[in-house]
Design an enzyme around this catalytic site. Sequence first.
Site, PDB file in Angstrom:
ATOM      1  N   CYS A  72      43.387  34.238  50.512  1.00 25.11           N
ATOM      2  CA  CYS A  72      43.645  33.350  49.377  1.00 25.11           C
ATOM      3  C   CYS A  72      43.864  31.919  49.850  1.00 25.11           C
ATOM      4  CB  CYS A  72      44.875  33.838  48.607  1.00 25.11           C
ATOM      5  SG  CYS A  72      45.272  32.793  47.172  1.00 25.11           S
ATOM      6  N   GLU A 103      33.601  38.774  41.893  1.00 30.61           N
ATOM      7  CA  GLU A 103      33.183  38.142  40.648  1.00 30.61           C
ATOM      8  C   GLU A 103      31.985  38.831  40.009  1.00 30.61           C
ATOM      9  OE1 GLU A 103      33.022  33.898  40.240  1.00 30.61           O
ATOM     10  OE2 GLU A 103      35.074  34.267  39.578  1.00 30.61           O
ATOM     11  N   ASN A 124      32.050  39.539  52.649  1.00 24.52           N
ATOM     12  CA  ASN A 124      32.507  39.141  51.327  1.00 24.52           C
ATOM     13  C   ASN A 124      32.047  37.710  51.068  1.00 24.52           C
ATOM     14  OD1 ASN A 124      35.638  38.152  49.861  1.00 24.52           O
ATOM     15  ND2 ASN A 124      34.000  39.245  48.834  1.00 24.52           N
ATOM     16  N   GLY A 125      31.542  37.479  49.853  1.00 24.25           N
ATOM     17  CA  GLY A 125      31.120  36.143  49.491  1.00 24.25           C
ATOM     18  C   GLY A 125      29.617  36.022  49.353  1.00 24.25           C
ATOM     19  N   PRO A 166      39.985  43.407  46.116  1.00 27.59           N
ATOM     20  CA  PRO A 166      41.323  43.291  45.528  1.00 27.59           C
ATOM     21  C   PRO A 166      41.380  42.074  44.623  1.00 27.59           C
ATOM     22  CG  PRO A 166      41.337  42.527  47.809  1.00 27.59           C
ATOM     23  CD  PRO A 166      39.967  43.082  47.551  1.00 27.59           C
TER      24      PRO A 166
END
Length: 455
Positions: free
Chosen positions: A161, A297, A272-273, A75
């Site tokens: 976030c 990204e 994620n990451g 997202p």
Amino acid sequence: MGYGKIRMPGDGPSLSNTKTPLDAPPTTSQSPTLTLPVAPPVDRQWLQKLLYRYPTNTTEHTDPILDNKALVVAPMVDASDLPFRILCRRYGSNLCYTPMIHARMFLTNPHYRTQFWSDSGMPTEDRPLIAQLCGSDPEILLETAKLIEGGVDGIDLNCGCPQGIAKRGNYGAFLLEQEELLVEIVRTLASNLSVPVSVKVRLLPDRGNNSNYDVVEDSIRLYTKLIDAGASLLTLHGRTRLQKGHETGYCDWDAIRRVVAALGHRVPILANGGIETMEDVVECLKVTGVDGIMSSEAILEYPPLFQQVGSSNDAPRVGRVRLAREYLELCGEYPPDEGGQGSGTKCIRSHLHRILHADLQNPTYGTTHRDAINVAQTLDDFSTIVDAIDAHHFAIQHNVSNETRSWYVRHRILDPETGDMVKNMHRFDKTKEVKSVELDEDTSACIMNMFGDEW
């Protein structure tokens, strides 16, 4: 996952005491531990069944570890718009998330709502799809989710976030430190929606004053309560909310592995990451044992990220000019400012800046085309710019196979000892005071909409 009727005014205890103004800072105190009912067990295979239900692409992977895995577009505000999601699905992504939707704004701002959603839902080629919401009021979140659930395959709560705007709005990673409220939100959504509820989380921040404190164990304790409350899926970003900007540091895949070992038997878990290439995808799956990988990204610059698996037998690299053209064609078919979950030309500019970043940095013609993108107003304007870049490529006999990442590594630093572009401090000698300049993925998702590409 338990389902029940919608909570209505007068139906038992009100949730109004949990309402928080948009600009109110989060509280960190926790109430005494309460014994709460545990939601019914989740069908551990629901995510895999969902992927089988929508065979939107026929990508065949040479590495069997990728079989049955979710390859997910994250997202991202003004970035995971409908045209971009469909582009990524063409090249291997099998699950997408909407941009983060602010639940209160969705209910109170008609213009915002029409940008992010269509009453007829998204086209069938954009499934499976999970909608991500942000907010801290259980009733507001539920009301928004009820308006959307019929057109998606799940509702996700943003607890990732780390930015100041999320602190002021009391959402994102700051909810992780408001355990009682967060558990109530998840329980409210899971018990009243007809689709699975997922939560995108980070590791809890290190308290720093206790040498025996285990960040991962404390995080697992919280995640367990979220699953008990009805969460059917966790997406874990292997960093804390304090790891952002120049303090980002490396993504802790071992922490994700520990979470999978503790909770992976109960619900699917996505990582994620730290994902830059398809080789990273495969490595992360091997290290962590997760059910899928979420990228933000890296996939913004190269939408076919999930198509390649590091083998000479894989499909050839797709050129950036071709990707830009395909995206513009999809924008013509699905305008990003008409229920496509974006903001029109601003959204298009952002994608072209990322996909064509290497060309827009070219010392000969980059500035001219970059300036043209910034003032373009129509799809024809954007297409003319892409055609001009293609003409430059033809003139210099540009070889697509030589294209490499550009926008994704724009903040990298050069290791003077090896000559490599390095993103993580741990790759340097420990005595060197060199900090990471990798922009973490939740940061980009939260603030790219506000500051564009030059921040």
